[in-house]
Design an enzyme around this catalytic site. Structure first.
Site, PDB file in Angstrom:
ATOM      1  N   HIS A 280      19.802  39.025  61.695  1.00 48.32           N
ATOM      2  CA  HIS A 280      18.587  39.558  62.319  1.00 48.32           C
ATOM      3  C   HIS A 280      17.777  40.370  61.295  1.00 48.32           C
ATOM      4  O   HIS A 280      16.563  40.200  61.173  1.00 48.32           O
ATOM      5  CB  HIS A 280      18.964  40.417  63.526  1.00 48.32           C
ATOM      6  N   GLU A 281      18.466  41.241  60.543  1.00 49.90           N
ATOM      7  CA  GLU A 281      17.757  42.042  59.532  1.00 49.90           C
ATOM      8  C   GLU A 281      17.132  41.135  58.463  1.00 49.90           C
ATOM      9  O   GLU A 281      16.009  41.376  58.014  1.00 49.90           O
ATOM     10  CB  GLU A 281      18.714  43.047  58.867  1.00 49.90           C
ATOM     11  N   HIS A 284      13.824  39.841  59.417  1.00 46.12           N
ATOM     12  CA  HIS A 284      12.678  40.734  59.144  1.00 46.12           C
ATOM     13  C   HIS A 284      12.163  40.512  57.718  1.00 46.12           C
ATOM     14  O   HIS A 284      10.964  40.465  57.478  1.00 46.12           O
ATOM     15  CB  HIS A 284      13.097  42.198  59.312  1.00 46.12           C
ATOM     16  N   GLU A 358      10.586  41.680  66.430  1.00 44.54           N
ATOM     17  CA  GLU A 358      11.997  41.644  66.853  1.00 44.54           C
ATOM     18  C   GLU A 358      12.368  40.253  67.352  1.00 44.54           C
ATOM     19  O   GLU A 358      13.435  39.735  67.037  1.00 44.54           O
ATOM     20  CB  GLU A 358      12.266  42.692  67.930  1.00 44.54           C
ATOM     21  N   ASP A 362      15.143  37.818  65.783  1.00 42.32           N
ATOM     22  CA  ASP A 362      16.218  37.263  66.617  1.00 42.32           C
ATOM     23  C   ASP A 362      16.262  35.743  66.489  1.00 42.32           C
ATOM     24  O   ASP A 362      17.342  35.151  66.409  1.00 42.32           O
ATOM     25  CB  ASP A 362      16.005  37.643  68.091  1.00 42.32           C
TER      26      ASP A 362
HETATM   27 ZN   LIG Z   1      14.945  44.307  64.228  1.00 40.90          ZN
END
Ligand SMILES: [Zn+2]
Length: 421
Positions: A280-281, A284, A358, A362
């Site tokens: 997930h990071e 980003h 987000e 995801d």
């Molecule tokens: Zn996040």
């Protein structure tokens, strides 16, 4: 515009912002209290009723304090500092101490910052030592709490002084468009700060240890290779020194990128879940969220500096602040105080942008790691951090940088059902 008109506009905005926040806060409390005794369907298997009730009580306690803080700090203290003549009094004191010149300008800016910090201090202390402690989250002690505050203030002085001096100098020498050049200085300053933050500033507050060799590291390195990702490092941070809340974050940009896990997170998640959180990071990073956020900030800074450029020469602005002659220290300090009063209508926009990011992260995680593992990791995080699963939809729309738990998990389960290649 006259000083009286300026004062009325400011007062109306302050009251509108207070009313809006109070209404949203009341909605949030009502909604959370109403859903206290029923775990939402999606989480019934993952989160016990006791944990759900604890999250509700924790949210309500925090909400109550936030409401008092809003009225005291964003209402009373703000009005006292601006229309009540607080900035003018601090400035008069600076002038008495330092005469007319750079030192006085600096003293006014830092004096007003100090006054604001003193106003929020009791709330910060109450939040940490009463509310966080009540729910078993607080691990900090008063000595460390105070040391953090002092360090933060020193850092602000050390980093802020050169930037402020550069701005004062531009005001004196660069003519009517000084704010345009101040904007360039601001960009350079921000980029420098983002670059030095992970390596030089964050370690002043926490210890960062490289992630140890082992199953987890092997898994993570495989994931990084799969995503074609290069970072300066994977670190574990001793977040447990201050709080038992767990988290993961990414920081820096360019070659100085770092991924940081709180030690409290490492203790609770399985290696597969940590891999999913990391994916997930990485999402980003892969979607360029840091540069995008910086672009938005720079655009916003340009707009704000243009407004400051106008206010700097506007005698009504100084009149409303009870000052007679224009000067940059007081203009900057007063402006910094009133900006949030006028930006609150835009809060939903920035929250919306954050929530979209987000979802993007995801989706990235679901396609490069396991969506099911991310779901179970998130459920554990919601449970252990006592985050509410049932926020008021409107409150969430305005404030939340992360999508509501049910929506987020719903999206992930859909990815799980139809994995993207
Ligand atoms: Zn996040």
């Amino acid at each position: 515009m006259s000083a009286a008109v300026f004062s009325v506009v400011l007062a109306v905005f302050v009251i509108a912002a207070l009313a809006w926040r109070t209404w949203l806060g009341a909605r949030q409390s009502r909604h959370v209290a109403r859903h206290r005794d029923q775990v939402p369907q999606d989480f019934a298997a993952l989160i016990p009723l006791e944990a759900h009730r604890k999250a509700a009580d924790y949210t309500l306690d925090k909400q109550r304090l936030a409401m008092i803080e809003t009225w005291a700090v964003d209402g009373a203290v703000l009005l006292a500092l601006t229309l009540g003549g607080g900035v003018a009094a601090i400035d008069a004191l600076s002038r008495r101490l330092f005469g007319v010149g750079q030192l006085r300008e600096l003293a006014t800016v830092f004096g007003v910052m100090l006054a604001s910090a003193l106003a929020t201090f009791p709330f910060e202390a109450w939040r940490t030592f009463v509310i966080e402690a009540r729910y078993g989250f607080n691990r900090t002690i008063p000595a460390l709490f105070l040391a953090d505050l002092v360090k933060g203030a020193l850092l602000a002085a050390i980093l802020g002084t050169p930037l402020l001096l550069a701005i004062f100098w531009l005001v004196r020498t660069a003519g009517a468009y000084w704010w345009l050049e101040a904007w360039l200085a601001w960009i350079v300053f921000t980029l420098a700060l983002v670059t030095i933050f992970p390596r030089w500033i964050a370690p002043l507050f926490n210890r960062f240890t490289p992630l140890e060799e082992g199953e987890l590291r092997t898994r993570i390195e495989a994931l990084l290779r799969r995503c074609g990702f290069r970072a300066e490092g994977l670190f574990v941070m001793d977040g447990s020194r201050r709080s038992s809340h767990g988290n993961a974050y990414f920081t820096g940009f360019g070659v100085a990128k770092r991924i940081v896990f709180f030690d409290t997170l490492m203790d609770r998640l399985t290696p597969a879940e940590i891999e999913a959180v990391l994916a997930h990071e990485l999402g980003h990073f892969a979607r360029g969220h840091i540069p995008r956020l910086l672009m938005v900030r720079f655009a916003l800074a340009l707009l704000l500096l243009a407004i400051l450029g106008w206010l700097y020469q506007e005698s009504a602005f100084y009149g409303a602040l009870h000052m007679s002659e224009p000067h940059i220290g007081a203009a900057l300090a007063g402006f910094a105080l009133i900006v949030p009063v006028f930006t609150f209508p835009f809060q939903p926009l920035s929250s919306l942008m954050a929530r979209r990011q987000e979802f993007e992260a995801d989706a990235f995680a679901a396609s490069h790691a396991s969506a099911a593992d991310l779901v179970s990791a998130l459920a554990k995080l919601y449970r252990d951090n006592a985050s509410t699963l049932t926020p008021d939809p409107l409150h969430s729309l305005v404030y939340d940088s992360h999508p509501p738990a049910t929506l987020r998990i719903d999206h992930l389960r859909r990815h799980e059902a139809s994995p993207t290649p």
